[in-house]
Design a protein around this motif. Structure first.
Motif, PDB file in Angstrom:
ATOM      1  N   LYS A 136      67.127  56.299 -24.102  1.00 39.18           N
ATOM      2  CA  LYS A 136      68.470  56.778 -23.770  1.00 39.18           C
ATOM      3  C   LYS A 136      68.869  56.445 -22.342  1.00 39.18           C
ATOM      4  CE  LYS A 136      68.963  60.528 -27.115  1.00 39.18           C
ATOM      5  NZ  LYS A 136      69.043  61.995 -27.326  1.00 39.18           N
ATOM      6  N   GLY A 137      67.899  56.460 -21.414  1.00 43.19           N
ATOM      7  CA  GLY A 137      68.206  56.170 -20.019  1.00 43.19           C
ATOM      8  C   GLY A 137      68.762  54.770 -19.843  1.00 43.19           C
ATOM      9  N   LEU A 138      68.102  53.798 -20.488  1.00 43.20           N
ATOM     10  CA  LEU A 138      68.550  52.419 -20.394  1.00 43.20           C
ATOM     11  C   LEU A 138      69.887  52.226 -21.101  1.00 43.20           C
ATOM     12  CD1 LEU A 138      68.045  49.492 -19.563  1.00 43.20           C
ATOM     13  CD2 LEU A 138      66.730  49.190 -21.665  1.00 43.20           C
ATOM     14  N   PHE A 139      70.026  52.832 -22.280  1.00 46.06           N
ATOM     15  CA  PHE A 139      71.266  52.653 -23.036  1.00 46.06           C
ATOM     16  C   PHE A 139      72.455  53.276 -22.303  1.00 46.06           C
ATOM     17  CE2 PHE A 139      74.321  53.913 -26.381  1.00 46.06           C
ATOM     18  CZ  PHE A 139      74.615  52.652 -26.869  1.00 46.06           C
ATOM     19  N   SER A 140      72.219  54.355 -21.573  1.00 48.70           N
ATOM     20  CA  SER A 140      73.317  55.001 -20.841  1.00 48.70           C
ATOM     21  C   SER A 140      73.910  54.074 -19.786  1.00 48.70           C
ATOM     22  CB  SER A 140      72.819  56.290 -20.177  1.00 48.70           C
ATOM     23  OG  SER A 140      71.858  56.005 -19.175  1.00 48.70           O
ATOM     24  N   LYS A 141      73.129  53.087 -19.351  1.00 48.82           N
ATOM     25  CA  LYS A 141      73.625  52.125 -18.366  1.00 48.82           C
ATOM     26  C   LYS A 141      74.382  50.977 -19.039  1.00 48.82           C
ATOM     27  CE  LYS A 141      69.936  52.904 -14.927  1.00 48.82           C
ATOM     28  NZ  LYS A 141      70.103  54.314 -15.093  1.00 48.82           N
ATOM     29  N   VAL A 142      74.038  50.709 -20.304  1.00 46.23           N
ATOM     30  CA  VAL A 142      74.663  49.606 -21.035  1.00 46.23           C
ATOM     31  C   VAL A 142      75.910  50.066 -21.788  1.00 46.23           C
ATOM     32  CG1 VAL A 142      74.299  47.898 -22.871  1.00 46.23           C
ATOM     33  CG2 VAL A 142      72.440  48.449 -21.292  1.00 46.23           C
ATOM     34  N   GLN A 143      75.876  51.272 -22.314  1.00 48.77           N
ATOM     35  CA  GLN A 143      76.945  51.768 -23.181  1.00 48.77           C
ATOM     36  C   GLN A 143      78.336  51.723 -22.547  1.00 48.77           C
ATOM     37  OE1 GLN A 143      78.527  55.050 -22.883  1.00 48.77           O
ATOM     38  NE2 GLN A 143      79.808  54.674 -24.697  1.00 48.77           N
ATOM     39  N   PRO A 144      78.502  52.035 -21.254  1.00 44.91           N
ATOM     40  CA  PRO A 144      79.855  51.970 -20.677  1.00 44.91           C
ATOM     41  C   PRO A 144      80.512  50.595 -20.790  1.00 44.91           C
ATOM     42  CG  PRO A 144      78.409  53.222 -19.240  1.00 44.91           C
ATOM     43  CD  PRO A 144      77.548  52.607 -20.297  1.00 44.91           C
ATOM     44  N   LEU A 145      79.710  49.529 -20.909  1.00 48.67           N
ATOM     45  CA  LEU A 145      80.272  48.189 -21.058  1.00 48.67           C
ATOM     46  C   LEU A 145      81.095  48.063 -22.333  1.00 48.67           C
ATOM     47  CD1 LEU A 145      77.181  46.012 -20.014  1.00 48.67           C
ATOM     48  CD2 LEU A 145      79.194  46.548 -18.628  1.00 48.67           C
ATOM     49  N   SER A 146      80.747  48.857 -23.342  1.00 44.89           N
ATOM     50  CA  SER A 146      81.455  48.764 -24.622  1.00 44.89           C
ATOM     51  C   SER A 146      82.914  49.202 -24.497  1.00 44.89           C
ATOM     52  CB  SER A 146      80.740  49.604 -25.689  1.00 44.89           C
ATOM     53  OG  SER A 146      80.798  50.988 -25.372  1.00 44.89           O
ATOM     54  N   LYS A 147      83.197  50.053 -23.527  1.00 44.12           N
ATOM     55  CA  LYS A 147      84.564  50.563 -23.372  1.00 44.12           C
ATOM     56  C   LYS A 147      85.545  49.477 -22.962  1.00 44.12           C
ATOM     57  CE  LYS A 147      82.962  55.202 -22.167  1.00 44.12           C
ATOM     58  NZ  LYS A 147      82.934  56.262 -21.125  1.00 44.12           N
ATOM     59  N   ARG A 148      85.030  48.374 -22.438  1.00 44.88           N
ATOM     60  CA  ARG A 148      85.894  47.262 -22.039  1.00 44.88           C
ATOM     61  C   ARG A 148      86.609  46.647 -23.236  1.00 44.88           C
ATOM     62  NH1 ARG A 148      82.178  43.777 -17.754  1.00 44.88           N
ATOM     63  NH2 ARG A 148      81.764  45.470 -16.267  1.00 44.88           N
ATOM     64  N   PHE A 149      86.070  46.845 -24.431  1.00 41.63           N
ATOM     65  CA  PHE A 149      86.625  46.218 -25.619  1.00 41.63           C
ATOM     66  C   PHE A 149      87.525  47.157 -26.412  1.00 41.63           C
ATOM     67  CE2 PHE A 149      82.487  44.372 -24.598  1.00 41.63           C
ATOM     68  CZ  PHE A 149      82.851  43.044 -24.407  1.00 41.63           C
ATOM     69  N   LEU A 150      87.778  48.350 -25.863  1.00 38.42           N
ATOM     70  CA  LEU A 150      88.624  49.339 -26.532  1.00 38.42           C
ATOM     71  C   LEU A 150      89.983  49.431 -25.843  1.00 38.42           C
ATOM     72  CD1 LEU A 150      86.037  52.220 -27.036  1.00 38.42           C
ATOM     73  CD2 LEU A 150      86.731  50.473 -28.685  1.00 38.42           C
ATOM     74  N   PRO A 151      91.060  49.660 -26.609  1.00 41.51           N
ATOM     75  CA  PRO A 151      91.100  49.602 -28.080  1.00 41.51           C
ATOM     76  C   PRO A 151      91.010  48.166 -28.568  1.00 41.51           C
ATOM     77  CG  PRO A 151      93.301  49.891 -27.210  1.00 41.51           C
ATOM     78  CD  PRO A 151      92.374  49.938 -26.027  1.00 41.51           C
ATOM     79  N   PHE A 152      90.635  48.006 -29.821  1.00 42.34           N
ATOM     80  CA  PHE A 152      90.500  46.670 -30.373  1.00 42.34           C
ATOM     81  C   PHE A 152      91.873  45.998 -30.501  1.00 42.34           C
ATOM     82  CE2 PHE A 152      86.761  48.639 -32.821  1.00 42.34           C
ATOM     83  CZ  PHE A 152      85.897  48.403 -31.765  1.00 42.34           C
TER      84      PHE A 152
END
Length: 219
Positions: free
Chosen positions: A111-127
């Motif tokens: 979870k620690g590592l993913f918490s650093k990567v997950q915010p990058l996904s917001k760049r693609f929202l909204p589709f």
């Protein structure tokens, strides 16, 4: 590795739908909210899941390559990795049946590592287009998941990067039907997968298969 093949990986992904609904069902169902208004959710859902499966495939290639390196340089590595894959499947059965939830330790570790990567996904929202959902799914494919971690041990024992990638690709395909049903709002399928009796049946079948794999690795 004896007893493990692509069809087995597909079935594990399909059976693991009881876990996928809990881990990713909410994410997939929410894709409608970030898709263009009035647009069909299907292309966005498919693109999201394609991205997710690509991430699994890459992870499988990496672990398959690591397994080959270990087999080339460490005595009895093939035996140890085959045994590990069977043990991890048994632990997954215990996890799905809620007999023992020790795999959450692995999920929490990631979870620690993913918490650093997950915010990058917001760049693609909204589709804006279905292609926007592809990298979004790719990022969420790295969500810490005991089901994925267990199957990755099969890739370790696969013998090379290509075989490891193929195992995880077919595993990813196996998870697809349940998540598509969740996206389509099929409550009957979702509730069936969440029912305790169904979970217990799947867990018992997995445990029996795991015992078969462990026996094969030992003898």
């Amino acid at each position: 590795m004896e007893g493990i093949n692509y069809f087995s990986a597909f079935l594990i992904g399909l059976a693991g739908g009881v876990h996928c609904v809990g881990m990713c069902g909410g994410i997939v169902a929410a894709l409608r909210m970030v898709s263009p208004k009035g647009a069909s959710a299907l292309p966005y859902t498919l693109a999201y899941n394609m991205g997710r499966i690509v991430s699994y495939t890459i992870a499988g290639a990496i672990t398959g390559a690591l397994g080959k390196i270990a087999a080339d340089y460490i005595p009895l590595a093939n035996y140890a990795l085959s045994l590990l894959s069977g043990i991890m499947l048994l632990l997954l059965a215990c996890y799905l049946g809620k007999w023992w939830t020790g795999l959450t330790v692995l999920e929490n570790a990631g979870k620690g590592l993913f918490s650093k990567v997950q915010p990058l996904s917001k760049r693609f929202l909204p589709f804006k287009t279905p292609l926007s959902a592809l990298p979004y799914g790719f990022i969420w494919g790295w969500l810490p998941c005991g089901l994925v971690y267990s199957t990755l041990t099969w890739s370790l024992a696969a013998g090379n990067a290509l075989e490891g990638a193929a195992i995880m690709f077919f595993f990813g395909l196996g998870t697809l039907p349940t998540l598509l049903a969740a996206s389509a709002g099929s409550q009957y399928i979702v509730q069936s997968f969440q029912h305790n009796h169904f979970r217990q049946i799947i867990a018992v079948i997995m445990a029996i298969y795991a015992a078969y794999l462990i026996h094969g690795a030992i003898v």
